[in-house]
Scaffold this motif. Structure first.
Motif, PDB file in Angstrom:
ATOM      1  N   THR A   1     -14.437  14.927 -26.299  1.00  0.00           N
ATOM      2  CA  THR A   1     -15.772  15.128 -26.861  1.00  0.00           C
ATOM      3  C   THR A   1     -15.665  15.375 -28.367  1.00  0.00           C
ATOM      4  O   THR A   1     -14.960  16.289 -28.800  1.00  0.00           O
ATOM      5  CB  THR A   1     -16.466  16.324 -26.196  1.00  0.00           C
ATOM      6  OG1 THR A   1     -16.508  16.118 -24.784  1.00  0.00           O
ATOM      7  CG2 THR A   1     -17.883  16.486 -26.730  1.00  0.00           C
ATOM      8  N   PRO A   2     -16.355  14.562 -29.174  1.00  0.00           N
ATOM      9  CA  PRO A   2     -16.231  14.731 -30.628  1.00  0.00           C
ATOM     10  C   PRO A   2     -17.094  15.882 -31.132  1.00  0.00           C
ATOM     11  O   PRO A   2     -18.072  16.277 -30.508  1.00  0.00           O
ATOM     12  CB  PRO A   2     -16.743  13.395 -31.175  1.00  0.00           C
ATOM     13  CG  PRO A   2     -17.729  12.929 -30.145  1.00  0.00           C
ATOM     14  CD  PRO A   2     -17.200  13.411 -28.815  1.00  0.00           C
TER      15      PRO A   2
ATOM     16  N   GLY B   1     -13.676  16.208 -35.624  1.00  0.00           N
ATOM     17  CA  GLY B   1     -12.595  16.587 -34.732  1.00  0.00           C
ATOM     18  C   GLY B   1     -13.003  16.276 -33.312  1.00  0.00           C
ATOM     19  O   GLY B   1     -14.085  15.719 -33.061  1.00  0.00           O
ATOM     20  N   ALA B   2     -12.165  16.653 -32.374  1.00  0.00           N
ATOM     21  CA  ALA B   2     -12.478  16.379 -30.969  1.00  0.00           C
ATOM     22  C   ALA B   2     -11.894  17.482 -30.091  1.00  0.00           C
ATOM     23  O   ALA B   2     -10.827  18.036 -30.384  1.00  0.00           O
ATOM     24  CB  ALA B   2     -11.923  15.025 -30.549  1.00  0.00           C
ATOM     25  N   TYR B   3     -12.639  17.808 -29.041  1.00  0.00           N
ATOM     26  CA  TYR B   3     -12.122  18.704 -28.015  1.00  0.00           C
ATOM     27  C   TYR B   3     -11.024  17.982 -27.229  1.00  0.00           C
ATOM     28  O   TYR B   3     -10.883  16.744 -27.326  1.00  0.00           O
ATOM     29  CB  TYR B   3     -13.238  19.140 -27.074  1.00  0.00           C
ATOM     30  CG  TYR B   3     -14.276  20.024 -27.722  1.00  0.00           C
ATOM     31  CD1 TYR B   3     -14.026  21.372 -27.927  1.00  0.00           C
ATOM     32  CD2 TYR B   3     -15.510  19.522 -28.127  1.00  0.00           C
ATOM     33  CE1 TYR B   3     -14.973  22.210 -28.514  1.00  0.00           C
ATOM     34  CE2 TYR B   3     -16.468  20.339 -28.721  1.00  0.00           C
ATOM     35  CZ  TYR B   3     -16.187  21.669 -28.915  1.00  0.00           C
ATOM     36  OH  TYR B   3     -17.122  22.484 -29.499  1.00  0.00           O
ATOM     37  N   ALA B   4     -10.267  18.732 -26.465  1.00  0.00           N
ATOM     38  CA  ALA B   4      -9.168  18.137 -25.710  1.00  0.00           C
ATOM     39  C   ALA B   4      -9.650  17.101 -24.715  1.00  0.00           C
ATOM     40  O   ALA B   4      -8.903  16.170 -24.368  1.00  0.00           O
ATOM     41  CB  ALA B   4      -8.382  19.233 -24.993  1.00  0.00           C
ATOM     42  N   ASP B   5     -10.895  17.218 -24.250  1.00  0.00           N
ATOM     43  CA  ASP B   5     -11.424  16.240 -23.295  1.00  0.00           C
ATOM     44  C   ASP B   5     -11.997  15.008 -23.978  1.00  0.00           C
ATOM     45  O   ASP B   5     -12.577  14.139 -23.320  1.00  0.00           O
ATOM     46  CB  ASP B   5     -12.474  16.881 -22.393  1.00  0.00           C
ATOM     47  CG  ASP B   5     -13.683  17.411 -23.160  1.00  0.00           C
ATOM     48  OD1 ASP B   5     -13.807  17.129 -24.373  1.00  0.00           O
ATOM     49  OD2 ASP B   5     -14.514  18.123 -22.554  1.00  0.00           O
TER      50      ASP B   5
ATOM     51  N   ASP C   1     -16.370  25.292 -18.995  1.00  0.00           N
ATOM     52  CA  ASP C   1     -15.893  26.589 -19.475  1.00  0.00           C
ATOM     53  C   ASP C   1     -16.405  26.868 -20.885  1.00  0.00           C
ATOM     54  O   ASP C   1     -16.763  28.009 -21.204  1.00  0.00           O
ATOM     55  CB  ASP C   1     -14.368  26.633 -19.449  1.00  0.00           C
ATOM     56  CG  ASP C   1     -13.803  26.776 -18.042  1.00  0.00           C
ATOM     57  OD1 ASP C   1     -14.605  26.928 -17.094  1.00  0.00           O
ATOM     58  OD2 ASP C   1     -12.565  26.725 -17.879  1.00  0.00           O
ATOM     59  N   ARG C   2     -16.420  25.849 -21.735  1.00  0.00           N
ATOM     60  CA  ARG C   2     -16.956  26.046 -23.087  1.00  0.00           C
ATOM     61  C   ARG C   2     -18.419  26.465 -23.021  1.00  0.00           C
ATOM     62  O   ARG C   2     -18.862  27.374 -23.739  1.00  0.00           O
ATOM     63  CB  ARG C   2     -16.820  24.764 -23.915  1.00  0.00           C
ATOM     64  CG  ARG C   2     -15.412  24.309 -24.152  1.00  0.00           C
ATOM     65  CD  ARG C   2     -15.328  23.317 -25.300  1.00  0.00           C
ATOM     66  NE  ARG C   2     -16.171  22.146 -25.142  1.00  0.00           N
ATOM     67  CZ  ARG C   2     -15.802  20.997 -24.575  1.00  0.00           C
ATOM     68  NH1 ARG C   2     -14.565  20.873 -24.077  1.00  0.00           N
ATOM     69  NH2 ARG C   2     -16.634  19.977 -24.498  1.00  0.00           N
TER      70      ARG C   2
ATOM     71  N   ARG D   1     -11.021  25.115 -27.690  1.00  0.00           N
ATOM     72  CA  ARG D   1     -11.055  23.664 -27.916  1.00  0.00           C
ATOM     73  C   ARG D   1     -10.503  22.886 -26.726  1.00  0.00           C
ATOM     74  O   ARG D   1     -10.932  21.755 -26.450  1.00  0.00           O
ATOM     75  CB  ARG D   1     -10.255  23.315 -29.177  1.00  0.00           C
ATOM     76  CG  ARG D   1     -10.481  21.898 -29.698  1.00  0.00           C
ATOM     77  CD  ARG D   1      -9.532  21.559 -30.827  1.00  0.00           C
ATOM     78  NE  ARG D   1      -8.143  21.495 -30.366  1.00  0.00           N
ATOM     79  CZ  ARG D   1      -7.605  20.433 -29.782  1.00  0.00           C
ATOM     80  NH1 ARG D   1      -8.327  19.334 -29.578  1.00  0.00           N
ATOM     81  NH2 ARG D   1      -6.343  20.455 -29.394  1.00  0.00           N
ATOM     82  N   THR D   2      -9.578  23.491 -25.999  1.00  0.00           N
ATOM     83  CA  THR D   2      -8.956  22.784 -24.877  1.00  0.00           C
ATOM     84  C   THR D   2      -9.581  23.122 -23.527  1.00  0.00           C
ATOM     85  O   THR D   2      -9.127  22.617 -22.498  1.00  0.00           O
ATOM     86  CB  THR D   2      -7.446  23.103 -24.835  1.00  0.00           C
ATOM     87  OG1 THR D   2      -7.255  24.518 -24.751  1.00  0.00           O
ATOM     88  CG2 THR D   2      -6.752  22.580 -26.089  1.00  0.00           C
TER      89      THR D   2
END
Length: 485
Positions: free
Chosen positions: A210-211, A204-208, A474-475, A468-469
């Motif tokens: 990043t996988p 999957g991938a983050y909204a930015d 922030d993550r 995820r977004t």
């Protein structure tokens, strides 16, 4: 405090020998750390007292294994007796010491699963497989048993299999196996099944952009005759949970837990926690469940007794032999219970760190605290050290629908196949220190806290998407907050 510090300094000053200077410097560093940790600034930060007066400052690999510092001499002595029972490895009977293993089992001791009193790993001997039949697939002999929901008594299936299989009729045992696959056996016996674990990867991938990569467990289960486990059997993999702080959770009044329940989501926040009600073997009554991945045990005494019989094959006063005898006595079971009731809670760290504080704000903004409730209170308890404490476990002890990806499709008392009890988050930042490579979530599929969050669905889907977004910074802050706990 100051007199003890000065006395220690004087003794070290008088020390002679080759390593005197090094010892003096080390002692001074320890004294400084002690003063910082026990000074007014530390004492006035309530969130650092995660377990109230049972909190201890220990961020080492032994951070889960310390006795509560406020125990009386008598309770500390019983804690220490229980510690020995928790570590004791059982052997094949007859034996003068710790006889009673098996004949079928998963591990030989409590500590063999709960390594250093922490969570386990998805490996043989630690990962357990709970099994049951769908009710419509029950053999005729089981169909006559009335479920409690229909007005009958809950079912104690020990007469069908020597195992603590207590249900409300919705999780009937698999003939020849029971409700837990015991994949080890003493000499002369065959395990109930051979279990092979493999991992299925997905990306999957983050909204930015990043996988990330996730994994889920897949099981090949083979019966002793070489046949695969029938496909209609419901299978629920579960790893051991940490055992510190459990006495405090046992002491939270039922009314406080029920006040957090919102089964119909009346407040519209998307969170609809509800209690599990389970069978109490001692009281012969249906009561609130608190412990286990689906809140399927009512008390620590019953949870320990279930582990003795299910995981080690050791009969005990709650789950005895057919003639009423047992391989451990009531004193052993009580001491073992007191041990897990009175383990200290490690204090969080870095509470003043700006990034940690930012992560805490993000945790709350994503409504993670809707299930992982930061603060609870204890009421009366037989152990005075546990009574009337303000604690910060980050749980509501309720069941929540976490979506199809985490579902085991197996009911457990009133818990349904998509529901799981909110696990406490206190001490989670020490998980990899206590046992490197230990897993998160009920089956250990998550290798990191980020993976654990990304698996959340159902009621927690909005919190997952908030994470995820988030921007990478922030993550990172949110994860740093979790690792500070």
């Amino acid at each position: 405090m100051r007199s003890r510090v000065m006395a220690r300094f004087v003794l070290l000053y008088r020390a002679r020998g080759r390593f005197g200077a090094i010892a003096l410097l080390s002692a001074l560093a320890g004294i400084l750390a002690s003063l910082l940790l026990h000074g007014a600034g530390w004492a006035q930060s309530p969130l650092l007292l995660a377990g109230g007066d049972t909190t201890i400052q220990n961020r080492t690999s032994q951070g889960y294994s310390q006795p509560a510092p406020n125990l009386s001499r008598e309770w500390l002595a019983l804690h220490q007796v229980g510690d020995r029972h928790f570590e004791a490895a059982f052997v094949t009977p007859p034996a003068p010491v710790n006889g009673g293993l098996g004949p079928l089992f998963n591990n030989t001791s409590c500590a063999g699963c709960h390594i250093r009193d922490g969570r386990g790993m998805p490996v043989p001997g630690q990962l357990l497989l709970r099994v049951s039949l769908p009710r419509q697939d029950l053999p005729a002999v089981f169909q006559t048993v009335p479920p409690a929901a229909a007005g009958g008594d809950p079912v104690l299936q020990a007469n069908a299999h020597l195992e603590a299989s207590v249900s409300l009729g919705n999780a009937p045992p698999v003939p020849g196996i029971g409700t837990q696959i015991q994949d080890q056996a003493v000499y002369g016996y065959l395990p109930e099944a051979r279990v092979k674990l493999r991992w299925q990867a997905q990306t999957g991938a983050y909204a930015d952009g990043t996988p990330y990569s996730l994994r889920s467990p897949q099981f090949d289960i083979t019966l002793p005759n070489g046949d695969p486990l029938p496909s209609q059997v419901l299978v629920s993999p579960r790893i051991p949970s940490p055992v510190f702080g459990l006495g405090l959770l046992e002491a939270v009044p039922e009314a406080e837990i029920l006040a957090l329940a919102d089964p119909d989501d009346a407040n519209g926040d998307g969170i609809s926690g509800r209690p599990n009600y389970v069978w109490d073997v001692e009281r012969h009554a249906e009561v609130l469940g608190r412990f286990g991945w689906k809140a399927n045990n009512p008390t620590l005494l019953q949870q320990g007794a279930s582990a003795y019989i299910n995981d080690m094959g050791v009969t005990n006063p709650l789950f005895p032999e057919p003639d009423g005898s047992s391989e451990i006595d009531a004193d052993t079971l009580k001491a073992n219970t007191v041990y897990v009731q009175t383990l200290a809670v490690p204090a969080p760290t870095l509470h003043q760190d700006p990034q940690v504080r930012q992560g805490e704000r993000l945790f709350n903004a994503a409504n993670c605290a809707g299930c992982h409730v930061p603060t609870l209170h204890t009421g009366p308890h037989d152990i005075p050290a546990l009574a009337n404490q303000t604690i910060h476990p980050y749980t509501d002890l309720l069941l929540h629908d976490l979506g199809e990806d985490l579902a085991d499709h197996r009911p457990d008392f009133r818990a349904m196949g998509r529901e799981w009890r909110t696990p406490p988050l206190w001490g989670i930042g020490l998980a990899q220190t206590v046992l490197p490579y230990s897993g998160y979530l009920h089956d250990g599929r998550a290798r990191t806290l980020a993976e654990a969050i990304l698996w959340h669905g159902g009621e927690a889907a909005s919190a997952r998407e908030a994470f995820r977004t988030m921007p990478e910074g922030d993550r990172t802050a949110l994860l740093k907050f979790l690792n500070s706990l």
